[in-house]
Each structure stands twice: as structure tokens, then as C-alpha cells.
Design an enzyme around this catalytic site. Structure first.
Site, PDB file in Angstrom:
ATOM      1  N   ASP A 173       3.755   3.771   1.732  1.00 45.34           N
ATOM      2  CA  ASP A 173       2.478   3.411   2.657  1.00 45.34           C
ATOM      3  C   ASP A 173       3.266   1.883   3.322  1.00 45.34           C
ATOM      4  OD1 ASP A 173       0.110   3.317   4.426  1.00 45.34           O
ATOM      5  OD2 ASP A 173      -0.833   1.540   2.881  1.00 45.34           O
ATOM      6  N   ASP A 209       1.357  -0.033   5.515  1.00 48.78           N
ATOM      7  CA  ASP A 209       0.752  -2.017   6.258  1.00 48.78           C
ATOM      8  C   ASP A 209       0.019  -2.164   5.100  1.00 48.78           C
ATOM      9  OD1 ASP A 209       1.688  -1.857   8.592  1.00 48.78           O
ATOM     10  OD2 ASP A 209       0.092  -0.419   9.696  1.00 48.78           O
TER      11      ASP A 209
END
Length: 230
Positions: free
Chosen positions: A7, A9
């Protein structure tokens, strides 16, 4: 050799790139400051796991309407160097390098627009990236998305389409995320890791015996400054 899926952010980057990008647009006269309060409400819903991603994208993409791909790329490149690079966790750089040394294939997958995800992944030295697809007509952004949004279960759908396209599998795969919205993704990989999880994700990780990682800036003053600016 395996697939290592990250991922973006709050996992690789200390902060939410979509929020930082909107603030950057406001600071440079590309978006009205009046957008920020409602965007903050939408972001709170995201962190609570209650966001309809279509609503967030429809709202935050409006400043791009009528801008060309080249214009947006110019601003995004500046934004990444000024705002994103200082926020990349040192441990993220090191973990990416460990996987490279193992010969693993790296993939960044995010519920952020591809106009940010692809260039940020490239700046991290990652060639493969999946983000929310944005509609272009004649090289001009319409402010609309297209295809399956890479959010929650949509991330897994987009991942499986990518696996089929690239002849990859999830055998021996690693996954890294900070977000409870990525529980479906973490369940899909063989070796899930949670990064700086909130209490809800930590409880899930404990129950499922997932590895937990704590990533932070080694310079405490820098970490405090970035969070204040964010």
C-alpha cells in the site's frame, strides 16, 4: 522470487498523498481553499472504513477537469519532490531494497488516483503500480474515474486482473498496509504485514497472527514537522 505488494499512503509515505496533493493544489492556485474542509470530512470517513470512494474521487478530481496530462504531470512531479520524498519512511526504503535483493517483484497498489500512484512508485524505484484509473479524453482529464476502483475488495479485483495480465501468482507473496480498508488485500497474500496499524487493524492482525511493523522517521524533529505540515 515472490511478489511484494505495498500500500502507499501511510505505509510507504507518512501521510495521505491525495490530501497532500489537494493542499498543494490550493497552495499553488490550482484548487479553491473551500475544498479542504469537506475533503477532511471524507478523509475521516476513509480512516473509519466508512467512505464511498466514488464520492471522494468525484469531489477531489474536480480541479483536474480540463487540464492536460502533460500539465498535471508537471505539477505532480514538483509535488512529489517537494512534499512526498521527505515523507517516505526510511524503513520503507530499506524494506523495498530487501525485497529487491531477494529478487522479489515489487508492486505498489493504492486507492489513490493513478496520476499520483504511478509517479510516486517510480520515484521509489518500483516499476509496477495500480491506482484508481482516471478518464482522459483527447489527453485532457474529465474529472471522472473509470474501471474498478482499487479500494477495499476492488483492490483485490484489480490485483487479480494484474496477476493474470503479468503471469504472476500470489504464491509466497508479501503484503504491507496500514489500513483496515486493506484487510481483504492482506487476507489475499501469504505473508501479511501491518504497518503502524490503528487499534482496529491491530486487533485483526493479532487475531490472525499477522506481523506488525512500526515505521517512523528516525529524526523525531522531522517527524513532528511533517505531521504538523500534514
Amino acid at each position: 522470487m515472490a511478489l511484494a505488494i505495498f500500500d502507499m499512503d501511510d505505509t510507504l509515505v507518512d501521510g495521505d498523498s491525495s490530501n497532500l496533493w489537494l493542499r498543494y493544489q490550493v497552495a499553488h492556485g490550482l484548487a479553491p481553499a473551500e475544498m479542504l474542509p469537506y475533503e477532511a470530512e471524507l478523509l475521516r470517513a476513509y480512516y473509519a472504513g466508512d467512505l464511498a470512494m466514488e464520492d471522494y474521487m468525484d469531489y477531489t478530481l474536480t480541479p483536474l477537469c480540463g487540464m492536460t496530462h502533460a500539465e498535471v504531470k508537471h505539477w505532480v512531479d514538483r509535488f512529489i519532490e517537494e512534499e512526498i520524498v521527505p515523507r517516505i519512511f526510511p524503513q520503507a526504503w530499506r524494506q523495498l531494497e530487501r525485497h529487491r535483493e531477494r529478487g522479489d517483484r515489487l508492486l505498489v497498489i493504492s486507492a489513490t488516483g493513478e496520476h499520483l500512484v504511478g509517479p510516486i512508485a517510480q520515484r521509489l524505484g518500483v516499476a509496477d503500480a495500480i491506482g484508481i484509473q482516471l478518464e482522459l479524453e483527447g489527453g485532457v482529464y474529465t474529472g471522472r474515474t473509470c474501471g474498478v476502483l482499487s479500494y477495499r475488495e476492488g483492490k483485490v479485483s484489480r490485483l487479480h486482473a494484474w496477476l493474470e495480465q503479468h503471469g504472476e501468482t500470489l504464491a509466497g507473496s508479501y503484503g504491507y498496509s496500514d489500513s483496515l480498508n486493506d484487510i481483504p488485500l492482506l487476507r489475499a497474500v501469504d505473508k501479511p504485514h501491518v504497518v503502524n496499524p490503528d487499534n482496529t487493524l491491530r486487533q485483526e492482525a493479532t487475531r490472525r497472527l499477522w506481523a506488525e511493523l512500526t515505521w517512523q522517521h528516525e529524526n523525531a524533529d522531522l517527524s513532528s514537522e511533517l505531521r504538523t505540515r500534514g
